[in-house]
Design a protein around this motif. Structure first.
Motif, PDB file in Angstrom:
ATOM      1  N   HIS A 167       0.804  -1.227   0.000  1.00 41.86           N
ATOM      2  CA  HIS A 167       0.000   0.000   0.000  1.00 41.86           C
ATOM      3  C   HIS A 167       0.836   1.276   0.000  1.00 41.86           C
ATOM      4  O   HIS A 167       0.386   2.306  -0.477  1.00 41.86           O
ATOM      5  CB  HIS A 167      -0.930   0.013   1.214  1.00 41.86           C
ATOM      6  N   LEU A 168       2.038   1.198   0.551  1.00 43.01           N
ATOM      7  CA  LEU A 168       2.913   2.373   0.635  1.00 43.01           C
ATOM      8  C   LEU A 168       4.274   2.053   0.042  1.00 43.01           C
ATOM      9  O   LEU A 168       4.844   1.000   0.327  1.00 43.01           O
ATOM     10  CB  LEU A 168       3.116   2.804   2.094  1.00 43.01           C
ATOM     11  N   GLY A 169       4.794   2.991  -0.718  1.00 47.15           N
ATOM     12  CA  GLY A 169       6.147   2.849  -1.239  1.00 47.15           C
ATOM     13  C   GLY A 169       7.174   3.289  -0.206  1.00 47.15           C
ATOM     14  O   GLY A 169       6.843   3.892   0.820  1.00 47.15           O
ATOM     15  N   LYS A 170       8.417   2.986  -0.490  1.00 51.52           N
ATOM     16  CA  LYS A 170       9.520   3.355   0.410  1.00 51.52           C
ATOM     17  C   LYS A 170       9.507   4.846   0.713  1.00 51.52           C
ATOM     18  O   LYS A 170       9.640   5.246   1.876  1.00 51.52           O
ATOM     19  CB  LYS A 170      10.851   2.946  -0.214  1.00 51.52           C
ATOM     20  N   ASP A 171       9.343   5.682  -0.305  1.00 50.98           N
ATOM     21  CA  ASP A 171       9.357   7.131  -0.099  1.00 50.98           C
ATOM     22  C   ASP A 171       8.206   7.586   0.795  1.00 50.98           C
ATOM     23  O   ASP A 171       8.379   8.498   1.604  1.00 50.98           O
ATOM     24  CB  ASP A 171       9.295   7.877  -1.434  1.00 50.98           C
TER      25      ASP A 171
END
Length: 70
Positions: free
Chosen positions: A42-46
């Motif tokens: 659901h969330l990228g690293k950034d």
């Protein structure tokens, strides 16, 4: 996570799971989140990194202090 379509309860469960693991194993919370596949879906690293960016999270402090007359 809630903004990405998860219920608040599910988002809480995913974050809490990592928070408890970080506490119990005395390890880095952010790294656990970055390694968590469920969160990574659901969330990228950034996006995760931004959650820990003090500059981003405190960006409105000056406005708040001005409003309070501090």
């Amino acid at each position: 996570l809630a903004k990405k379509g998860l219920s608040r309860e599910e988002a809480y469960r995913l974050v809490q799971r990592n928070a408890m693991k970080a506490r119990d194993k005395e390890t880095d919370f952010k790294n656990l989140l970055l390694q968590d596949e469920d969160i990574g879906n659901h969330l990228g690293k950034d996006e995760i990194e931004q959650c820990f960016d003090l500059k981003h999270n405190l960006r409105n402090v000056e406005k708040i202090f001005k409003r309070l007359g501090i």
